[in-house]
Design a protein around this motif. Sequence first.
Motif, PDB file in Angstrom:
ATOM      1  N   GLU A  12       0.736  -1.257  -0.094  1.00 39.18           N
ATOM      2  CA  GLU A  12       0.022   0.195  -0.004  1.00 39.18           C
ATOM      3  C   GLU A  12       0.908   1.030  -0.079  1.00 39.18           C
ATOM      4  OE1 GLU A  12      -3.687  -0.627   2.779  1.00 39.18           O
ATOM      5  OE2 GLU A  12      -2.225  -1.618   3.582  1.00 39.18           O
ATOM      6  N   LEU A  13       0.441   1.985  -0.860  1.00 37.66           N
ATOM      7  CA  LEU A  13       1.347   3.507  -1.015  1.00 37.66           C
ATOM      8  C   LEU A  13       0.475   4.415  -0.930  1.00 37.66           C
ATOM      9  CD1 LEU A  13       4.271   4.799  -1.451  1.00 37.66           C
ATOM     10  CD2 LEU A  13       3.937   4.359  -3.971  1.00 37.66           C
ATOM     11  N   GLU A  14       0.917   5.358  -0.296  1.00 44.44           N
ATOM     12  CA  GLU A  14      -0.287   6.586   0.228  1.00 44.44           C
ATOM     13  C   GLU A  14       0.767   7.897  -0.323  1.00 44.44           C
ATOM     14  OE1 GLU A  14      -0.719   9.284   3.930  1.00 44.44           O
ATOM     15  OE2 GLU A  14      -2.181   7.560   3.936  1.00 44.44           O
ATOM     16  N   ILE A  15       0.292   8.415  -1.476  1.00 46.77           N
ATOM     17  CA  ILE A  15       1.038   9.472  -1.953  1.00 46.77           C
ATOM     18  C   ILE A  15       0.474  10.991  -1.722  1.00 46.77           C
ATOM     19  CG2 ILE A  15       1.659  10.743  -4.292  1.00 46.77           C
ATOM     20  CD1 ILE A  15       1.214   7.979  -5.815  1.00 46.77           C
ATOM     21  N   ASN A  16       0.974  11.465  -0.859  1.00 39.78           N
ATOM     22  CA  ASN A  16       0.530  12.865  -0.138  1.00 39.78           C
ATOM     23  C   ASN A  16       0.738  14.111  -0.872  1.00 39.78           C
ATOM     24  OD1 ASN A  16      -0.848  11.719   2.258  1.00 39.78           O
ATOM     25  ND2 ASN A  16       1.337  10.694   2.270  1.00 39.78           N
ATOM     26  N   ALA A  17      -0.166  15.035  -0.653  1.00 43.18           N
ATOM     27  CA  ALA A  17       0.242  16.465  -1.177  1.00 43.18           C
ATOM     28  C   ALA A  17       0.905  17.351  -0.115  1.00 43.18           C
ATOM     29  CB  ALA A  17      -0.894  17.184  -1.615  1.00 43.18           C
ATOM     30  N   GLY A  18       2.109  17.729  -0.279  1.00 47.54           N
ATOM     31  CA  GLY A  18       2.844  18.437   0.580  1.00 47.54           C
ATOM     32  C   GLY A  18       3.523  17.827   1.746  1.00 47.54           C
ATOM     33  N   ARG A  19       3.448  16.664   1.941  1.00 51.89           N
ATOM     34  CA  ARG A  19       4.220  15.939   2.996  1.00 51.89           C
ATOM     35  C   ARG A  19       4.848  14.490   2.487  1.00 51.89           C
ATOM     36  NH1 ARG A  19       0.530  12.455   5.837  1.00 51.89           N
ATOM     37  NH2 ARG A  19      -1.496  12.641   5.155  1.00 51.89           N
ATOM     38  N   ALA A  20       5.568  13.967   3.065  1.00 53.93           N
ATOM     39  CA  ALA A  20       6.223  12.886   2.838  1.00 53.93           C
ATOM     40  C   ALA A  20       5.285  11.639   2.474  1.00 53.93           C
ATOM     41  CB  ALA A  20       7.088  12.009   3.776  1.00 53.93           C
ATOM     42  N   ASN A  21       5.466  10.864   1.334  1.00 54.11           N
ATOM     43  CA  ASN A  21       4.618   9.613   1.333  1.00 54.11           C
ATOM     44  C   ASN A  21       5.119   8.529   2.050  1.00 54.11           C
ATOM     45  OD1 ASN A  21       3.710  10.906  -0.953  1.00 54.11           O
ATOM     46  ND2 ASN A  21       5.036   9.902  -2.561  1.00 54.11           N
ATOM     47  N   ARG A  22       4.012   7.708   2.347  1.00 52.35           N
ATOM     48  CA  ARG A  22       4.114   6.282   3.276  1.00 52.35           C
ATOM     49  C   ARG A  22       3.842   4.962   2.553  1.00 52.35           C
ATOM     50  NH1 ARG A  22       1.219   7.626   8.725  1.00 52.35           N
ATOM     51  NH2 ARG A  22      -0.804   7.619   7.337  1.00 52.35           N
ATOM     52  N   ALA A  23       4.123   4.154   3.310  1.00 56.33           N
ATOM     53  CA  ALA A  23       4.037   2.691   2.568  1.00 56.33           C
ATOM     54  C   ALA A  23       3.666   1.851   3.720  1.00 56.33           C
ATOM     55  CB  ALA A  23       4.988   2.246   1.654  1.00 56.33           C
ATOM     56  N   ARG A  24       2.711   0.699   3.317  1.00 55.80           N
ATOM     57  CA  ARG A  24       2.756  -0.417   4.255  1.00 55.80           C
ATOM     58  C   ARG A  24       3.160  -1.646   3.396  1.00 55.80           C
ATOM     59  NH1 ARG A  24      -0.596   0.658   8.960  1.00 55.80           N
ATOM     60  NH2 ARG A  24      -1.685   2.840   8.735  1.00 55.80           N
ATOM     61  N   ILE A  25       3.753  -2.539   4.009  1.00 52.65           N
ATOM     62  CA  ILE A  25       3.872  -3.757   3.577  1.00 52.65           C
ATOM     63  C   ILE A  25       3.248  -5.006   4.271  1.00 52.65           C
ATOM     64  CG2 ILE A  25       5.703  -5.623   2.890  1.00 52.65           C
ATOM     65  CD1 ILE A  25       7.588  -3.290   3.009  1.00 52.65           C
ATOM     66  N   ASN A  26       2.290  -5.522   3.585  1.00 51.48           N
ATOM     67  CA  ASN A  26       1.406  -6.962   4.254  1.00 51.48           C
ATOM     68  C   ASN A  26       0.523  -6.001   5.682  1.00 51.48           C
ATOM     69  OD1 ASN A  26       1.883  -8.726   2.644  1.00 51.48           O
ATOM     70  ND2 ASN A  26       3.564  -9.198   3.778  1.00 51.48           N
ATOM     71  N   ARG A  27       0.125  -4.723   5.425  1.00 54.89           N
ATOM     72  CA  ARG A  27      -0.548  -4.144   6.284  1.00 54.89           C
ATOM     73  C   ARG A  27       0.051  -3.905   7.638  1.00 54.89           C
ATOM     74  NH1 ARG A  27      -3.938  -7.378   3.253  1.00 54.89           N
ATOM     75  NH2 ARG A  27      -5.745  -6.333   2.260  1.00 54.89           N
ATOM     76  N   SER A  28       1.415  -3.757   7.591  1.00 54.73           N
ATOM     77  CA  SER A  28       2.122  -3.512   9.113  1.00 54.73           C
ATOM     78  C   SER A  28       2.079  -2.062   9.173  1.00 54.73           C
ATOM     79  CB  SER A  28       3.466  -3.974   8.581  1.00 54.73           C
ATOM     80  OG  SER A  28       4.220  -3.049   7.605  1.00 54.73           O
TER      81      SER A  28
END
Length: 401
Positions: free
Chosen positions: A84-100
């Motif tokens: 899961e990759l969250e692409i954000n406006a104006g701040r750092a993107n975040r990710a999850r691996i196997n819903r961790s």
Amino acid sequence: MYLEQLSLTDFRSYAQVDLSLEPGVTVLVGSNGIGKTNLMEAIGYLATLSSHRVSTDAPLLRFGTERAMIRAKLVRGDQSTVLELEINAGRANRARINRSNPVRARDILGICQTVLFAPEDLALVKGDPSNRRRFLDELLVSLVPRHAATRSDYDRVLKQRNALLKSGRTGKFTAGHEATLDVWDQHMARAGAELLHARLELVERLQPHLNSAYAQLTDGSKAAGAIYRSTLQGAFDDDGEVTAASSGAVPADGMEDLRPLSVDELTERYVRAFAASRRKELERGISLVGPHRDELELVLGQAPAKGYASHGETWSMCLALRLAAYYVMLDDARTGGSAPILILDDVFAELDVQRRRKLASIVSGAEQVLVTAAVEDDIPAELAGRRVKVIPGGLDEPDKP
């Protein structure tokens, strides 16, 4: 490896879309501008954290939204991984691996591996050197994810060093700045040496595959090659000035071969080159030496491809570069890595019938091939497989063969 499920939320034109996929060939068919490329772009972004279409993340967010989500289920053998990759406006993107718990976006690099062919690839031959450097670095990070940190460290040091050099142009450069620049020189020399060393090794791996792939796509009458030209030549004139800035990973025309040098030796070369070019760098306010100014020269026969290759030869060289990357990844897959997903985004419309058939024949045996086309008749018979119709805002029910 293959992609089993892709889900997008507020990505480009899609408020929400879910795409189920299978191994083998899947062709997404739909009118131009309807969103086929957006799906392929999302998969490529998951693999490289960059888009093949734009240089910033802002256009990836559906207009008026603050974030976009890419979710994917990847299958490798008996194991599956959910990203899961969250692409954000104006701040750092975040990710999850196997819903961790959330991790840095770059922590997912190397999990999803792709090779993406697109019309934009013409810039690999016809565009400026930054396109070819990006090609090398994205492939490098896919193969060795820790080099994402190498690139990041180098970019950070380069930015700081350039800021200091610019102060010299404004007359604010003092003895204290001189000492600070010496420190940044050391940092940049080390980071640059690590990046250069990795690029040289990668070009050496690409070279035989590039020539082989070009021969597969053409009549084989011309050899295709790549020469890495570095600002770190190791040659200085009597006044200590850096001479003509070119050096070969593949020896040619008497240029020094940098491949045998270690990271430590390359670091020392950079320190010397920075010292020799300091006056010119202060005059111009930018760093003139380093991997950020290097070039990957593509050669066809005896001439540079850029400016000399015909339109058909240019396309063949672009395709050969991508195929060479694919073959390098396959080499790694045989020693424990993953075979990449092949993505051909609206490529066949750009090719003549002969090149279509040759490319289709080469890629048809990949574990997963994803193809987009506006006209189904553009797809060669060698790529028979599942068809999915893309409609405004989503997908029609796929027709399975």
